[in-house]
Design a protein around this motif. Sequence first.
Motif, PDB file in Angstrom:
ATOM      1  N   MET B   1      33.277  55.195  57.919  1.00 57.44           N
ATOM      2  CA  MET B   1      34.265  54.341  57.237  1.00 57.44           C
ATOM      3  C   MET B   1      34.462  53.052  58.028  1.00 57.44           C
ATOM      4  SD  MET B   1      35.380  56.204  54.592  1.00 57.44           S
ATOM      5  CE  MET B   1      37.062  55.932  54.049  1.00 57.44           C
ATOM      6  N   ALA B   2      34.594  51.961  57.311  1.00 59.78           N
ATOM      7  CA  ALA B   2      34.872  50.677  57.949  1.00 59.78           C
ATOM      8  C   ALA B   2      35.968  49.979  57.150  1.00 59.78           C
ATOM      9  CB  ALA B   2      33.614  49.818  57.956  1.00 59.78           C
ATOM     10  N   GLU B   3      36.751  49.191  57.841  1.00 53.89           N
ATOM     11  CA  GLU B   3      37.824  48.485  57.144  1.00 53.89           C
ATOM     12  C   GLU B   3      37.307  47.152  56.609  1.00 53.89           C
ATOM     13  OE1 GLU B   3      42.147  48.874  58.438  1.00 53.89           O
ATOM     14  OE2 GLU B   3      41.664  46.803  58.967  1.00 53.89           O
ATOM     15  N   VAL B   4      37.577  46.877  55.356  1.00 52.09           N
ATOM     16  CA  VAL B   4      37.206  45.575  54.799  1.00 52.09           C
ATOM     17  C   VAL B   4      38.451  44.854  54.289  1.00 52.09           C
ATOM     18  CG1 VAL B   4      34.869  46.246  54.111  1.00 52.09           C
ATOM     19  CG2 VAL B   4      36.745  46.527  52.495  1.00 52.09           C
ATOM     20  N   THR B   5      38.419  43.543  54.463  1.00 50.90           N
ATOM     21  CA  THR B   5      39.495  42.696  53.960  1.00 50.90           C
ATOM     22  C   THR B   5      38.868  41.618  53.101  1.00 50.90           C
ATOM     23  OG1 THR B   5      40.865  43.090  55.892  1.00 50.90           O
ATOM     24  CG2 THR B   5      41.350  41.099  54.627  1.00 50.90           C
ATOM     25  N   MET B   6      39.375  41.454  51.913  1.00 48.75           N
ATOM     26  CA  MET B   6      38.860  40.385  51.046  1.00 48.75           C
ATOM     27  C   MET B   6      39.964  39.925  50.118  1.00 48.75           C
ATOM     28  SD  MET B   6      36.444  42.624  48.485  1.00 48.75           S
ATOM     29  CE  MET B   6      35.996  43.919  49.651  1.00 48.75           C
ATOM     30  N   LYS B   7      39.726  38.807  49.468  1.00 48.38           N
ATOM     31  CA  LYS B   7      40.661  38.339  48.451  1.00 48.38           C
ATOM     32  C   LYS B   7      40.066  38.643  47.105  1.00 48.38           C
ATOM     33  CE  LYS B   7      43.726  34.690  49.902  1.00 48.38           C
ATOM     34  NZ  LYS B   7      43.948  33.255  50.035  1.00 48.38           N
ATOM     35  N   VAL B   8      40.819  39.383  46.281  1.00 50.28           N
ATOM     36  CA  VAL B   8      40.338  39.697  44.940  1.00 50.28           C
ATOM     37  C   VAL B   8      41.294  39.063  43.941  1.00 50.28           C
ATOM     38  CG1 VAL B   8      39.762  41.535  43.318  1.00 50.28           C
ATOM     39  CG2 VAL B   8      39.322  41.854  45.764  1.00 50.28           C
ATOM     40  N   ASN B   9      40.762  38.153  43.154  1.00 46.31           N
ATOM     41  CA  ASN B   9      41.575  37.394  42.197  1.00 46.31           C
ATOM     42  C   ASN B   9      42.799  36.777  42.891  1.00 46.31           C
ATOM     43  OD1 ASN B   9      39.765  38.123  40.164  1.00 46.31           O
ATOM     44  ND2 ASN B   9      40.886  40.015  39.734  1.00 46.31           N
ATOM     45  N   GLY B  10      42.570  36.267  44.097  1.00 50.45           N
ATOM     46  CA  GLY B  10      43.613  35.553  44.824  1.00 50.45           C
ATOM     47  C   GLY B  10      44.527  36.425  45.666  1.00 50.45           C
ATOM     48  N   LYS B  11      44.366  37.756  45.538  1.00 43.56           N
ATOM     49  CA  LYS B  11      45.255  38.660  46.254  1.00 43.56           C
ATOM     50  C   LYS B  11      44.516  39.316  47.423  1.00 43.56           C
ATOM     51  CE  LYS B  11      47.597  42.581  44.723  1.00 43.56           C
ATOM     52  NZ  LYS B  11      47.906  43.448  43.594  1.00 43.56           N
ATOM     53  N   ALA B  12      45.095  39.272  48.617  1.00 44.28           N
ATOM     54  CA  ALA B  12      44.433  39.872  49.788  1.00 44.28           C
ATOM     55  C   ALA B  12      44.491  41.381  49.703  1.00 44.28           C
ATOM     56  CB  ALA B  12      45.109  39.379  51.063  1.00 44.28           C
ATOM     57  N   VAL B  13      43.349  42.029  49.944  1.00 38.20           N
ATOM     58  CA  VAL B  13      43.337  43.491  49.993  1.00 38.20           C
ATOM     59  C   VAL B  13      42.610  43.948  51.251  1.00 38.20           C
ATOM     60  CG1 VAL B  13      43.483  43.911  47.508  1.00 38.20           C
ATOM     61  CG2 VAL B  13      41.250  43.626  48.563  1.00 38.20           C
ATOM     62  N   THR B  14      43.096  45.019  51.858  1.00 40.65           N
ATOM     63  CA  THR B  14      42.430  45.632  53.003  1.00 40.65           C
ATOM     64  C   THR B  14      42.312  47.126  52.718  1.00 40.65           C
ATOM     65  OG1 THR B  14      43.358  44.004  54.517  1.00 40.65           O
ATOM     66  CG2 THR B  14      42.583  46.056  55.488  1.00 40.65           C
ATOM     67  N   LYS B  15      41.093  47.640  52.823  1.00 38.44           N
ATOM     68  CA  LYS B  15      40.864  49.065  52.525  1.00 38.44           C
ATOM     69  C   LYS B  15      39.788  49.595  53.460  1.00 38.44           C
ATOM     70  CE  LYS B  15      42.916  49.788  48.299  1.00 38.44           C
ATOM     71  NZ  LYS B  15      43.747  50.936  47.943  1.00 38.44           N
ATOM     72  N   SER B  16      39.796  50.906  53.634  1.00 36.85           N
ATOM     73  CA  SER B  16      38.691  51.557  54.331  1.00 36.85           C
ATOM     74  C   SER B  16      37.629  51.931  53.316  1.00 36.85           C
ATOM     75  CB  SER B  16      39.181  52.835  55.019  1.00 36.85           C
ATOM     76  OG  SER B  16      39.778  52.506  56.232  1.00 36.85           O
ATOM     77  N   VAL B  17      36.376  51.608  53.605  1.00 37.54           N
ATOM     78  CA  VAL B  17      35.296  51.973  52.676  1.00 37.54           C
ATOM     79  C   VAL B  17      34.178  52.677  53.433  1.00 37.54           C
ATOM     80  CG1 VAL B  17      35.749  50.091  51.059  1.00 37.54           C
ATOM     81  CG2 VAL B  17      34.103  49.746  52.909  1.00 37.54           C
ATOM     82  N   LYS B  18      33.441  53.507  52.702  1.00 32.83           N
ATOM     83  CA  LYS B  18      32.242  54.126  53.266  1.00 32.83           C
ATOM     84  C   LYS B  18      31.113  53.108  53.206  1.00 32.83           C
ATOM     85  CE  LYS B  18      32.261  57.727  50.491  1.00 32.83           C
ATOM     86  NZ  LYS B  18      31.882  58.979  49.852  1.00 32.83           N
ATOM     87  N   GLU B  71      35.831  35.859  49.033  1.00 30.47           N
ATOM     88  CA  GLU B  71      36.731  35.626  47.901  1.00 30.47           C
ATOM     89  C   GLU B  71      36.032  36.175  46.671  1.00 30.47           C
ATOM     90  OE1 GLU B  71      39.391  33.049  47.391  1.00 30.47           O
ATOM     91  OE2 GLU B  71      39.533  32.231  49.433  1.00 30.47           O
ATOM     92  N   VAL B  72      36.656  37.121  46.013  1.00 26.26           N
ATOM     93  CA  VAL B  72      36.049  37.798  44.866  1.00 26.26           C
ATOM     94  C   VAL B  72      36.852  37.487  43.613  1.00 26.26           C
ATOM     95  CG1 VAL B  72      35.499  40.075  43.908  1.00 26.26           C
ATOM     96  CG2 VAL B  72      35.170  39.639  46.359  1.00 26.26           C
ATOM     97  N   SER B  73      36.154  37.184  42.511  1.00 27.51           N
ATOM     98  CA  SER B  73      36.832  37.053  41.216  1.00 27.51           C
ATOM     99  C   SER B  73      36.224  38.035  40.242  1.00 27.51           C
ATOM    100  CB  SER B  73      36.653  35.658  40.621  1.00 27.51           C
ATOM    101  OG  SER B  73      36.991  34.677  41.539  1.00 27.51           O
ATOM    102  N   THR B  74      37.091  38.660  39.462  1.00 20.77           N
ATOM    103  CA  THR B  74      36.633  39.587  38.429  1.00 20.77           C
ATOM    104  C   THR B  74      37.174  39.121  37.086  1.00 20.77           C
ATOM    105  OG1 THR B  74      38.556  41.047  38.475  1.00 20.77           O
ATOM    106  CG2 THR B  74      36.830  41.465  40.125  1.00 20.77           C
TER     107      THR B  74
END
Lengths: 263, 161
Positions: B1-18, B71-74
């Motif tokens: 698991m690694a922690e990732v931080t990104m902006k999705v549609n302008g909102k900062a998110v931090t999560k652990s991902v495999k 920076e991610v947009s969906t």
Amino acid sequence: MYSFDMVRPTSVADAVSALGQEEAQALSGGQTLIPTLKQRLASPSVLVSLTGIAEMQGVCREDSGDLAIGGGTTHATVAAEAASIYPALAKLAGGIGDPAVRNRGTIGGSLANNDPSACYPAAALGSGATIVTNTREIAADDYFQGMFTTALEEGEIITSVRFPVPEAAGYAKFEQPASRFALTAVYVAKYADGVRVAVTGASENGVFRWTEAEAALSSNFSPDAVAGLSLSGDDMISDLHGTGAYRAHLVGVMTKRAVAAAG
Amino acid sequence: MAEVTMKVNGKAVTKSVKGNTLMTDFLRDELRLTGTHVGCDTSQCGACNIHVNGSLVKACTMFAAEADGAEVSTIEGQSAADGTLNVIQQAFQDHHGLQCGFCTPGMVMAAASLLKENPKPSEAEVRDYLEGNICRCTGYHNIVKAILAASGQDVSAIAAE
């Protein structure tokens, strides 16, 4: 997919050291490797992502006049930034896959994979490019060693690719419409010391040089020069998209079109 | 698991991902942004198209860990906060650019990238750019028409099909 860890080094040195781990595998744009992982055809313990390495990015013209492209540079970036220096190469890059694939896939990844129907191997061999790795420089003539086989050693990374810029060049691809890979494609480049012709998508042994066409085009750089030449279809790929004989015929047709495109 | 931080549609998110978590799974399962569709999961159909640092990518063919810092947009970020459709979405509605709607998020994201690079594309340029987007309902005609209309071009002469 099997499970694996992912690391994202920011320098070539760190990537090389990460690739020293058991069952480590380099990941560039992932447009071939990720589908391969999904099919469980590969089971690395750790993927070493090369996309965060700034020194492997970008397109520049060296003092020698050669065009240098970082191994992690995407097809979209090559299409945009190489256009003024080496238009035929930029056009080839802009015709790989589709826009989303071009935004991820990289030149280093394509050359390391050496798919027998990929576009970049034809450009590299047809230009007599130099594949630069973290340890050495490899001439394209020595680099391609058969379908999905290259001179790269375990853990070796393509850091950049150096292209001598030709006087004229053209690429003609007969597209397999579903995959957009080359059913057969030919890259032709004219240099002061002669013409090089590289064929992809045709041979069971991957990309190759068509030396008879090179000789003919070196004395007369026009589509007519290859009119009387033909190749045998015996060692060509034969599948539901086309027989070996059909691909052998296409090599001649695409060579003429590539010369015509080179102008 | 690694922690990732990104902006999705302008909102900062931090999560652990495999390591093997795909961007599609991260968006849909972790962030519950189910507008990014998984049509083929083999990079062919483009229903999962998103923008990463402004570039169109297939979310099924990228790992979440690779989007660390991006920076991610969906599709969820395309309309205004009150639900007002953007000009491309509105054009799809006006010109019947969808039937079942499954491919539409990817089509809209691809169209947005195209119009950013080429604000007044020709019909041939639109069709060429949509090479990596598959629609099994419409025959593409009204999708192309909608994108041309969204670019501000007159499409009244193009017959409805």
